[in-house]
Design an enzyme around this catalytic site. Sequence first.
Site, short mmCIF file in Angstrom:
data_model
loop_
_atom_site.label_atom_id
_atom_site.label_comp_id
_atom_site.label_asym_id
_atom_site.label_seq_id
_atom_site.Cartn_x
_atom_site.Cartn_y
_atom_site.Cartn_z
N GLU A 2 3.33 5.21 -3.14
CA GLU A 2 2.38 4.38 -3.90
C GLU A 2 1.00 4.67 -3.36
O GLU A 2 0.57 4.07 -2.37
CB GLU A 2 2.75 2.89 -3.74
CG GLU A 2 4.04 2.50 -4.44
CD GLU A 2 3.88 2.42 -5.96
OE1 GLU A 2 2.75 2.23 -6.44
OE2 GLU A 2 4.89 2.55 -6.67
N CYS B 170 -5.99 -0.87 -5.07
CA CYS B 170 -5.70 0.47 -5.58
C CYS B 170 -5.93 0.61 -7.08
O CYS B 170 -6.20 1.70 -7.56
CB CYS B 170 -4.25 0.83 -5.24
SG CYS B 170 -3.09 -0.39 -5.88
P1 NAD Z 1 -3.50 1.83 5.93
O1 NAD Z 1 -4.64 2.32 6.77
O2 NAD Z 1 -3.00 0.45 6.12
O3 NAD Z 1 -2.32 2.87 6.07
C1 NAD Z 1 -1.09 2.67 5.39
C2 NAD Z 1 0.03 2.80 6.38
O4 NAD Z 1 0.08 4.12 6.89
C3 NAD Z 1 -0.09 1.86 7.57
O5 NAD Z 1 1.12 1.16 7.73
C4 NAD Z 1 -0.40 2.79 8.72
O6 NAD Z 1 0.13 2.34 9.94
C5 NAD Z 1 0.26 4.07 8.30
N1 NAD Z 1 -0.40 5.25 8.88
C6 NAD Z 1 -1.73 5.47 9.02
N2 NAD Z 1 -1.95 6.68 9.58
C7 NAD Z 1 -0.73 7.24 9.80
C8 NAD Z 1 -0.30 8.49 10.34
N3 NAD Z 1 -1.16 9.39 10.79
N4 NAD Z 1 1.02 8.71 10.41
C9 NAD Z 1 1.91 7.80 9.96
N5 NAD Z 1 1.55 6.61 9.43
C10 NAD Z 1 0.25 6.33 9.35
O7 NAD Z 1 -3.88 1.90 4.40
P2 NAD Z 1 -4.84 2.91 3.63
O8 NAD Z 1 -4.21 4.24 3.56
O9 NAD Z 1 -6.25 2.78 4.07
O10 NAD Z 1 -4.72 2.19 2.20
C11 NAD Z 1 -5.64 2.44 1.20
C12 NAD Z 1 -5.10 3.48 0.26
O11 NAD Z 1 -3.85 3.05 -0.24
C13 NAD Z 1 -5.97 3.69 -0.94
O12 NAD Z 1 -5.96 5.03 -1.29
C14 NAD Z 1 -5.29 2.86 -2.01
O13 NAD Z 1 -5.58 3.27 -3.32
C15 NAD Z 1 -3.85 3.04 -1.65
N6 NAD Z 1 -3.05 1.91 -2.10
C16 NAD Z 1 -2.12 2.12 -3.06
C17 NAD Z 1 -1.38 1.07 -3.56
C18 NAD Z 1 -0.35 1.26 -4.63
O14 NAD Z 1 0.40 0.34 -4.87
N7 NAD Z 1 -0.28 2.42 -5.26
C19 NAD Z 1 -1.58 -0.19 -3.03
C20 NAD Z 1 -2.52 -0.37 -2.03
C21 NAD Z 1 -3.25 0.69 -1.57
#
Ligand code: NAD
Length: 490
Positions: A224, A259
């Site tokens: 997602e 998102c």
């Molecule tokens: P985040 O920083 O919370 O990261 C998401 C998860 O990835 C966390 O649990 C984190 O611990 C893990 N993570 C981070 N770096 C990692 C690595 N190097 N290795 C393994 N795991 C790792 O969230 P984010 O990525 O900043 O979220 C924002 C993004 O998510 C945007 O692009 C947004 O559009 C997308 N998003 C999508 C949805 C959807 O339902 N499609 C919903 C919310 C957010």
Amino acid sequence: MATATEEVRRVVFDSREASAMVEELRASFGSGKTRSYEWRASQLNKLEKVTEYHEAEIIEALRSDLSKPEFESFVQEIGMLKSSCKLALRQLKSWMKPEKAKTSITTFPSSAEIVSEPLGVVLIISAWNYPFLLSLDPVVGAIAAGNAVVLKPSELAPATSKLLARLLGEYMDSSSVRVIEGGVAETTALLEQKWDKICYTGNGRVGRIVMASAAKHLTPVLLELGGKCPVVVDSGINLQVASRRIIVGKWGCNNGQACISPDHILTTKDFAPILVDALKQELDSFYGKNPLQSKDLSRIVNSNHYARLTKLLDEDKVSGKIVHGGERDISNLRIAPTILLDVPQDSLIMQEEIFGPLLPIVTVDKVEDSFDLINSGSKPLAAYLFTNDKKLKDQFVRSVSAGGLVINDTTIHLAVPSLPFGGVGESGMGAYHGKFSFEAFSHKKAVVYRGFSGDASVRYPPYTKGKLSLLKALVGGSILGIIRALFGWS
Ligand code: NAD
């Protein structure tokens, strides 16, 4: 003797602990307990109780992590999860029921069905922006489908992460449902394990890391992800309603940190100033003259994201394009709703997902040109169109590829549980919500039932011309051909 560094390392959750935990969960899944209707229903009931009995604590955690307004916390997180639990509980029996399938003449006599079976032990990694909903909504699907689950909430929403660990520890069956808190190190340790499915919500960079880890074990993934969600605005519309719906989808969804929030607007050169005026007027009526003080807007999640967003705003070719807002308050991590007009396509703000309170407006000569512009970039998670023109709506639905589309509103497709929610291309793969959540965590097993009568020798050697003609006639579906073959007529 262990060195100090080794001692420190042992405090965090490492690969060895992750492996031991997965083994325990696998044994629990192997015992068959999570497969029963009773177990699934009892766990879903407990999740619902979490939303019912702990509403105030959840709202407080979301306030601490994001200054999320109580209204948004309830409507967009707690209420949505409650509805998911209720729907799953209402539909669970029918979802679990094997589905009859048609058989063909080639297997006559036989019957067939599709049996949904749980995948096993699944990992759910969630993001910070809707830290309650995005953690537990996939858990609803995983439990409904009869799996053991590990949830890894986002470390960037620490209060919600801690609360989830506590509440799930108290309410859920810990032999089959666990929460592991932590950041990159803990997630990496989890990703080293063999899972039966990984559901990841977050950005595409980490999505690639997740998929690469999953590939080692041929583990399927539900990704997602995000992207730049465009809003195309045509003229001749109810401008006040359109403006309100754009605003509530953008700033009314975690201050644009969602998102499916509108990322940018595409409209014609002539209409842009009219739209800007309408947006300004509605923004003032929603958030007042000093939006930095508004209690109805979330703050930016942390100083890194604040710096990322102000960098987008401060780029030379962009900073002069602000037509509304732009105020900021670094000490409280707040940025006012900001509209920019005619930012160049090669600016940073148009190159990456904004994920915050900045809304650029890009102008085109003809509104239809917007569709080509959208299709020339990565496929968005959502795309929106405001118009009264039937032909334009049809063209939009036919030609624009995105995870989901909404005509004359924004973001509301997320609240329709009969619709799948997920991305396409760069915005993700797979989908969930409602029955799609159950399916996302199930394997659809094909089952054919036969008896011992009606054993046709035509399928057995020795292969003869007569048998081949009969099978060709059967495959061709010609009754005459079948009769000819049966009687050996050429
Ligand atoms: P985040 O920083 O919370 O990261 C998401 C998860 O990835 C966390 O649990 C984190 O611990 C893990 N993570 C981070 N770096 C990692 C690595 N190097 N290795 C393994 N795991 C790792 O969230 P984010 O990525 O900043 O979220 C924002 C993004 O998510 C945007 O692009 C947004 O559009 C997308 N998003 C999508 C949805 C959807 O339902 N499609 C919903 C919310 C957010």
